[in-house]
Enzyme design. Sequence first.
Site, PDB file in Angstrom:
ATOM      1  N   LYS A   1       2.184  23.336  30.418  1.00 49.80           N
ATOM      2  CA  LYS A   1       3.167  22.279  30.665  1.00 49.80           C
ATOM      3  C   LYS A   1       3.023  21.705  32.082  1.00 49.80           C
ATOM      4  CE  LYS A   1       6.794  24.926  29.861  1.00 49.80           C
ATOM      5  NZ  LYS A   1       6.192  26.218  29.440  1.00 49.80           N
TER       6      LYS A   1
ATOM      7  N   ARG B   1      15.619  24.995  27.857  1.00 50.35           N
ATOM      8  CA  ARG B   1      15.025  26.254  27.433  1.00 50.35           C
ATOM      9  C   ARG B   1      15.853  26.948  26.354  1.00 50.35           C
ATOM     10  NH1 ARG B   1      11.184  27.213  31.405  1.00 50.35           N
ATOM     11  NH2 ARG B   1      10.731  29.381  31.803  1.00 50.35           N
TER      12      ARG B   1
ATOM     13  N   ARG C   1      -3.549  34.172  35.841  1.00 52.54           N
ATOM     14  CA  ARG C   1      -3.014  33.047  36.608  1.00 52.54           C
ATOM     15  C   ARG C   1      -2.604  33.499  38.010  1.00 52.54           C
ATOM     16  NH1 ARG C   1       1.400  29.017  33.956  1.00 52.54           N
ATOM     17  NH2 ARG C   1       3.042  30.477  34.459  1.00 52.54           N
TER      18      ARG C   1
ATOM     19  N   ARG D   1       2.337  35.935  40.523  1.00 47.50           N
ATOM     20  CA  ARG D   1       3.796  35.855  40.517  1.00 47.50           C
ATOM     21  C   ARG D   1       4.410  37.185  40.103  1.00 47.50           C
ATOM     22  NH1 ARG D   1       5.152  30.551  37.117  1.00 47.50           N
ATOM     23  NH2 ARG D   1       6.609  31.997  36.184  1.00 47.50           N
TER      24      ARG D   1
ATOM     25  N   ARG E   1       8.791  37.587  28.752  1.00 41.80           N
ATOM     26  CA  ARG E   1       8.957  36.119  28.792  1.00 41.80           C
ATOM     27  C   ARG E   1       8.569  35.481  27.472  1.00 41.80           C
ATOM     28  NH1 ARG E   1       5.426  34.855  33.554  1.00 41.80           N
ATOM     29  NH2 ARG E   1       5.546  32.658  32.996  1.00 41.80           N
TER      30      ARG E   1
HETATM   31  P1  ADP Z   1       6.922  29.705  32.739  1.00 37.73           P
HETATM   32  O1  ADP Z   1       7.088  28.440  31.952  1.00 37.73           O
HETATM   33  O2  ADP Z   1       5.556  29.913  33.230  1.00 37.73           O
HETATM   34  O3  ADP Z   1       7.546  30.896  32.103  1.00 37.73           O
HETATM   35  P2  ADP Z   1       8.753  28.729  34.778  1.00 37.73           P
HETATM   36  O4  ADP Z   1       8.153  28.509  36.091  1.00 37.73           O
HETATM   37  O5  ADP Z   1       9.091  27.540  33.938  1.00 37.73           O
HETATM   38  O6  ADP Z   1       7.758  29.678  34.035  1.00 37.73           O
HETATM   39  O7  ADP Z   1      10.082  29.612  34.901  1.00 37.73           O
HETATM   40  C1  ADP Z   1      10.107  30.830  35.588  1.00 37.73           C
HETATM   41  C2  ADP Z   1      11.439  31.519  35.401  1.00 37.73           C
HETATM   42  O8  ADP Z   1      12.497  30.667  35.897  1.00 37.73           O
HETATM   43  C3  ADP Z   1      11.832  31.779  33.953  1.00 37.73           C
HETATM   44  O9  ADP Z   1      11.286  32.971  33.476  1.00 37.73           O
HETATM   45  C4  ADP Z   1      13.360  31.826  34.059  1.00 37.73           C
HETATM   46  O10 ADP Z   1      13.797  33.048  34.609  1.00 37.73           O
HETATM   47  C5  ADP Z   1      13.645  30.756  35.074  1.00 37.73           C
HETATM   48  N1  ADP Z   1      13.871  29.424  34.437  1.00 37.73           N
HETATM   49  C6  ADP Z   1      13.126  28.310  34.602  1.00 37.73           C
HETATM   50  N2  ADP Z   1      13.616  27.277  33.884  1.00 37.73           N
HETATM   51  C7  ADP Z   1      14.710  27.740  33.249  1.00 37.73           C
HETATM   52  C8  ADP Z   1      15.660  27.170  32.344  1.00 37.73           C
HETATM   53  N3  ADP Z   1      15.580  25.873  31.936  1.00 37.73           N
HETATM   54  N4  ADP Z   1      16.664  27.967  31.871  1.00 37.73           N
HETATM   55  C9  ADP Z   1      16.772  29.239  32.262  1.00 37.73           C
HETATM   56  N5  ADP Z   1      15.911  29.853  33.094  1.00 37.73           N
HETATM   57  C10 ADP Z   1      14.893  29.119  33.603  1.00 37.73           C
END
Ligand code: ADP
Length: 215
Positions: free
Chosen positions: A13, A88, A127, A162, A173
Amino acid sequence: MKLILLGAPGAGKGTVAKLLTRLDGSVQISTGDILRGAVQAGSDLGKEAEGYMKRGDLVPDSLIMGIMEKRLQEPDCEKGFLLDGFPRTIPQAEALKELLAKLDITLDVVVDIEVPREVILDRLCTRRTCENTDCQAIYNVKSNPPKKEGICDKCGAKVVQREDETEEAISHRLATYNEKTAPLIGFYKKEGMLLVIEAVDSETVVNAVKEKLGL
Ligand code: ADP
Ligand code: ZN
């Protein structure tokens, strides 16, 4: 363009969003980047979000909606925006629908990037991310390492794994994605807004979006 990017962690994404911003000056809005920035800055938001993020759990919907309500009203969103990592959950999608109606914004499309699970797992384990919160460039130890090991090509900061990209947090996740986020595919299909793209490389995804939007 105004669109939502859906897809599992590691589906690409962020990469796709960055490529799309170059087409028309739309901004990428990554809730993950915003939250990691807040954690590093040690703000109240960061303190609240940190524990959830480390475990690979979702941050509460109310926190996220607070961030997004403000963010979508900033002037740089007028040209367009790409939502990366938001919404999400179904409650977030419903709240977003109301918020967009209130702000009189119409989305062009919701893009679902579908990538096989083996590819996702391999990508997430290899990554690496630039730890400078203003950069957050993404590398891969196998396919796209930084020129100098452990150092970001773009800004010279350290490139690290990370905290939520250990094997345990990754599988958590992915499970969270399947349970909480995958239902959004049905939600947006019903709304008639969904474009599903099955592709492993970002170029193909970008081209499919361009075609859909007539760019
Ligand atoms: P990825 O898509 O690689 O899992 P992100 O960078 O989008 O990682 O998100 C990292 C973390 O941030 C998620 O695991 C969650 O804890 C939090 N997070 C990000 N966006 C949201 C969201 N829209 N709602 C709830 N938690 C979020
Ligand atoms: Zn960097």
